[in-house]
Design an enzyme around this catalytic site. Structure first.
Site, PDB file in Angstrom:
ATOM      1  N   ARG A  12       0.826  -1.214   0.000  1.00 39.77           N
ATOM      2  CA  ARG A  12       0.000   0.000   0.000  1.00 39.77           C
ATOM      3  C   ARG A  12       0.856   1.259   0.000  1.00 39.77           C
ATOM      4  NH1 ARG A  12      -5.580  -0.642   1.582  1.00 39.77           N
ATOM      5  NH2 ARG A  12      -5.774  -2.625   0.597  1.00 39.77           N
ATOM      6  N   ARG A  16      -3.722   6.311   0.709  1.00 36.10           N
ATOM      7  CA  ARG A  16      -4.276   7.552   1.278  1.00 36.10           C
ATOM      8  C   ARG A  16      -3.347   8.322   2.201  1.00 36.10           C
ATOM      9  NH1 ARG A  16      -9.561   4.610   3.024  1.00 36.10           N
ATOM     10  NH2 ARG A  16      -7.870   3.143   3.244  1.00 36.10           N
ATOM     11  N   ARG A  25      -7.675  11.749  -5.560  1.00 31.99           N
ATOM     12  CA  ARG A  25      -8.925  11.070  -5.209  1.00 31.99           C
ATOM     13  C   ARG A  25     -10.082  12.039  -5.030  1.00 31.99           C
ATOM     14  NH1 ARG A  25     -11.950   8.354  -4.276  1.00 31.99           N
ATOM     15  NH2 ARG A  25     -11.938   6.863  -2.557  1.00 31.99           N
ATOM     16  N   ASP A  61      -6.428  -2.989  -7.395  1.00 33.70           N
ATOM     17  CA  ASP A  61      -6.906  -3.645  -6.183  1.00 33.70           C
ATOM     18  C   ASP A  61      -7.079  -5.110  -6.550  1.00 33.70           C
ATOM     19  OD1 ASP A  61      -8.062  -2.733  -3.370  1.00 33.70           O
ATOM     20  OD2 ASP A  61      -9.254  -4.407  -4.093  1.00 33.70           O
ATOM     21  N   TYR A 139     -14.832 -12.297  -0.450  1.00 35.57           N
ATOM     22  CA  TYR A 139     -15.524 -11.065  -0.877  1.00 35.57           C
ATOM     23  C   TYR A 139     -16.756 -11.407  -1.708  1.00 35.57           C
ATOM     24  CZ  TYR A 139     -11.841  -8.073   0.896  1.00 35.57           C
ATOM     25  OH  TYR A 139     -10.977  -7.422   1.726  1.00 35.57           O
TER      26      TYR A 139
HETATM   27  O1  CP3 Z   1       0.210   0.279  -3.101  1.00 37.51           O
HETATM   28  C1  CP3 Z   1      -0.250  -0.880  -3.225  1.00 37.51           C
HETATM   29  O2  CP3 Z   1      -0.067  -1.765  -2.359  1.00 37.51           O
HETATM   30  C2  CP3 Z   1      -0.972  -1.254  -4.510  1.00 37.51           C
HETATM   31  C3  CP3 Z   1      -2.378  -1.131  -4.512  1.00 37.51           C
HETATM   32  C4  CP3 Z   1      -3.274  -2.064  -3.709  1.00 37.51           C
HETATM   33  C5  CP3 Z   1      -4.529  -1.634  -3.205  1.00 37.51           C
HETATM   34  N1  CP3 Z   1      -5.165  -2.711  -2.701  1.00 37.51           N
HETATM   35  C6  CP3 Z   1      -5.014  -0.257  -3.274  1.00 37.51           C
HETATM   36  C7  CP3 Z   1      -6.158   0.161  -2.443  1.00 37.51           C
HETATM   37  C8  CP3 Z   1      -3.167  -3.424  -3.435  1.00 37.51           C
HETATM   38  C9  CP3 Z   1      -2.012  -4.370  -3.701  1.00 37.51           C
HETATM   39  C10 CP3 Z   1      -4.380  -3.822  -2.795  1.00 37.51           C
HETATM   40  C11 CP3 Z   1      -4.663  -5.211  -2.404  1.00 37.51           C
HETATM   41  C12 CP3 Z   1      -5.861  -5.501  -1.595  1.00 37.51           C
HETATM   42  N2  CP3 Z   1      -7.089  -4.926  -1.658  1.00 37.51           N
HETATM   43  C13 CP3 Z   1      -5.920  -6.544  -0.655  1.00 37.51           C
HETATM   44  C14 CP3 Z   1      -4.807  -7.481  -0.320  1.00 37.51           C
HETATM   45  C15 CP3 Z   1      -3.820  -6.901   0.601  1.00 37.51           C
HETATM   46  C16 CP3 Z   1      -4.337  -6.652   1.995  1.00 37.51           C
HETATM   47  O3  CP3 Z   1      -4.373  -5.460   2.352  1.00 37.51           O
HETATM   48  O4  CP3 Z   1      -4.645  -7.607   2.673  1.00 37.51           O
HETATM   49  C17 CP3 Z   1      -7.210  -6.543  -0.111  1.00 37.51           C
HETATM   50  C18 CP3 Z   1      -7.756  -7.471   0.949  1.00 37.51           C
HETATM   51  C19 CP3 Z   1      -7.939  -5.523  -0.785  1.00 37.51           C
HETATM   52  C20 CP3 Z   1      -9.383  -5.175  -0.609  1.00 37.51           C
HETATM   53  C21 CP3 Z   1      -9.572  -3.778  -0.184  1.00 37.51           C
HETATM   54  N3  CP3 Z   1      -9.368  -2.697  -1.016  1.00 37.51           N
HETATM   55  C22 CP3 Z   1     -10.020  -3.299   1.071  1.00 37.51           C
HETATM   56  C23 CP3 Z   1     -10.341  -4.167   2.266  1.00 37.51           C
HETATM   57  C24 CP3 Z   1     -10.087  -1.899   0.960  1.00 37.51           C
HETATM   58  C25 CP3 Z   1     -10.635  -0.945   1.978  1.00 37.51           C
HETATM   59  C26 CP3 Z   1      -9.699  -0.758   3.130  1.00 37.51           C
HETATM   60  C27 CP3 Z   1      -8.736   0.340   2.854  1.00 37.51           C
HETATM   61  O5  CP3 Z   1      -7.545   0.188   3.185  1.00 37.51           O
HETATM   62  O6  CP3 Z   1      -9.179   1.368   2.347  1.00 37.51           O
HETATM   63  C28 CP3 Z   1      -9.634  -1.548  -0.333  1.00 37.51           C
HETATM   64  C29 CP3 Z   1      -9.497  -0.179  -0.891  1.00 37.51           C
HETATM   65  C30 CP3 Z   1      -8.136   0.222  -1.379  1.00 37.51           C
HETATM   66  N4  CP3 Z   1      -7.292  -0.547  -2.113  1.00 37.51           N
HETATM   67  C31 CP3 Z   1      -7.544   1.514  -1.235  1.00 37.51           C
HETATM   68  C32 CP3 Z   1      -6.317   1.483  -1.899  1.00 37.51           C
HETATM   69  C33 CP3 Z   1      -5.333   2.599  -2.074  1.00 37.51           C
HETATM   70  C34 CP3 Z   1      -8.187   2.717  -0.560  1.00 37.51           C
HETATM   71  C35 CP3 Z   1      -9.181   3.297  -1.519  1.00 37.51           C
HETATM   72  C36 CP3 Z   1      -9.413   4.770  -1.396  1.00 37.51           C
HETATM   73  O7  CP3 Z   1      -8.656   5.560  -1.996  1.00 37.51           O
HETATM   74  O8  CP3 Z   1     -10.400   5.153  -0.748  1.00 37.51           O
END
Ligand code: CP3
Length: 333
Positions: A12, A16, A25, A61, A139
């Site tokens: 990540r 954010r 965003r 994602d 999911y």
């Molecule tokens: O920088 C990176 O790591 C690359 C981008 C990336 C995102 N999600 C961006 C993201 C990657 C590799 C993921 C993987 C992901 N997404 C996983 C596996 C890794 C982990 O964290 O266990 C999972 C389970 C998800 C599902 C997911 N996506 C959730 C549960 C959420 C909400 C929680 C949160 O942290 O916001 C997301 C949203 C998400 N994915 C955001 C980002 C940058 C936030 C979105 C926003 O801008 O509002």
């Protein structure tokens, strides 16, 4: 390939906590960023240019590939991802499609091409990724993030044949997607199994998840780029999760790195495993914790420094900058 210093990138790393990301965003939804190659590439490159990360991970994602299979996806502010048309019955499993990634994930594949063209001269690799079958199934069945995975586990145990069909379809789609990312120029691939370890005991993991994970890693090994197996929360059966495949094992933050690496076997490279909450601490405490991870790696070749789960939005940007600098300086010493 041996390198002179410990490489570092962070899960990540484009998210954010970065003001540039939050600014973008305000004008675009999460899915717009993901689906517009130029914007996804811009976000991917942010932490590389800001902090000198040693790798970029393509901005996307794990959930968008579910849309091509016939599910609906939305990111709801403050509430995380929402999946529409969630799976409730065995018939719902049979209606899921398995179209090729070239058709359904073209935006991300193009973003990889753009990032690769930008970073190749500097020798900085681009990492592609996908979710593992159990995590995506959770999911698809729960309709979003879950605390206890009750519906997923009830389906898995009550409908083992449909469960197997569901995981096989997910593995087929993810394997194709990962291979397409390598084709588009990804230099490494990471598989995220975020929830199997949290949801399942060892026996259920071996019975309901491991066989299809092995098929996924076997299929992706054709890509001829390193594959990172990142399975969270599997401390109770790390050996079994690692044995499913992948060239590199991504370690979460729950076990000390030296113990985890011993259990994985020193012949395999590892990635990890600073607790991302450490970055919320003052620098003097954060530094102690970074040094602890590096000390436990002991200068052994094959350690990629990372956090053991994603950075949280509250992470101070300065701590990320100092972390990268510190790992680079210590590794050079
Ligand atoms: O920088 C990176 O790591 C690359 C981008 C990336 C995102 N999600 C961006 C993201 C990657 C590799 C993921 C993987 C992901 N997404 C996983 C596996 C890794 C982990 O964290 O266990 C999972 C389970 C998800 C599902 C997911 N996506 C959730 C549960 C959420 C909400 C929680 C949160 O942290 O916001 C997301 C949203 C998400 N994915 C955001 C980002 C940058 C936030 C979105 C926003 O801008 O509002």
């Amino acid at each position: 390939m041996p390198v002179e210093r410990t490489p570092v990138w962070l899960l990540r790393q484009a998210g954010r906590y970065l003001p540039e990301y939050r600014a973008l965003r305000e004008r675009h939804s999460m899915l717009e960023l993901i689906r517009t190659p130029e914007l996804a590439a811009e976000v991917t490159l942010m932490p590389v240019s800001a902090f000198g990360m040693d790798a970029a991970i393509v901005f996307s994602d794990i959930l968008p590939p579910l849309v091509g299979m016939g599910l609906e996806l939305d990111f709801v502010k403050g509430d995380g991802p929402r999946i529409g048309r969630a799976i409730e019955s065995t018939r719902d499993v049979d209606r899921l499609g398995t179209p090729p990634a070239e058709e359904t994930m073209a935006g991300t594949l193009e973003a990889i091409r753009l990032v690769r063209a930008e970073l190749e001269p500097a020798g900085i690799p681009v990492i592609g990724f996908a979710g593992a079958p159990f995590t995506l199934a959770s999911y698809a069945i729960e309709g979003g993030t879950s605390k206890d995975f009750t519906r997923t586990k009830a389906f898995m145990i009550s409908e083992p044949a449909a469960w197997k069909r569901l995981l096989t379809k997910l593995a087929t789609v993810q394997a194709d997607y990962l291979l397409a990312q390598a084709q588009a120029g990804a230099d490494a691939l990471q598989v995220f199994d975020s929830w199997a370890g949290r949801a399942l005991g060892r026996e259920d993991y071996l019975r309901y998840v491991a066989p299809v994970n092995r098929e996924l890693y076997a299929a992706v090994s054709r890509a001829a780029v390193p594959v990172i197996n990142f399975s969270l929360g599997v401390g109770a059966y790390l050996e079994d999760a690692a044995a499913c495949g992948g060239d590199v094992v991504g370690l979460d933050w729950q076990l000390p790195l030296d113990e985890a690496w011993r259990r994985v076997g020193h012949e395999r490279p590892v990635q990890g495993n600073l607790d991302p909450a450490s970055l919320l601490a003052p620098w003097r405490e954060l530094r102690v914790r970074i040094d602890d991870v590096l000390d436990r790696a002991g200068g052994r070749p094959g350690h990629v420094f990372n956090v053991g789960h994603g950075l949280v939005p509250q992470t101070p940007v300065d701590n990320v900058r100092r972390l990268v600098e510190h790992v680079h300086e210590r590794a050079a010493a």
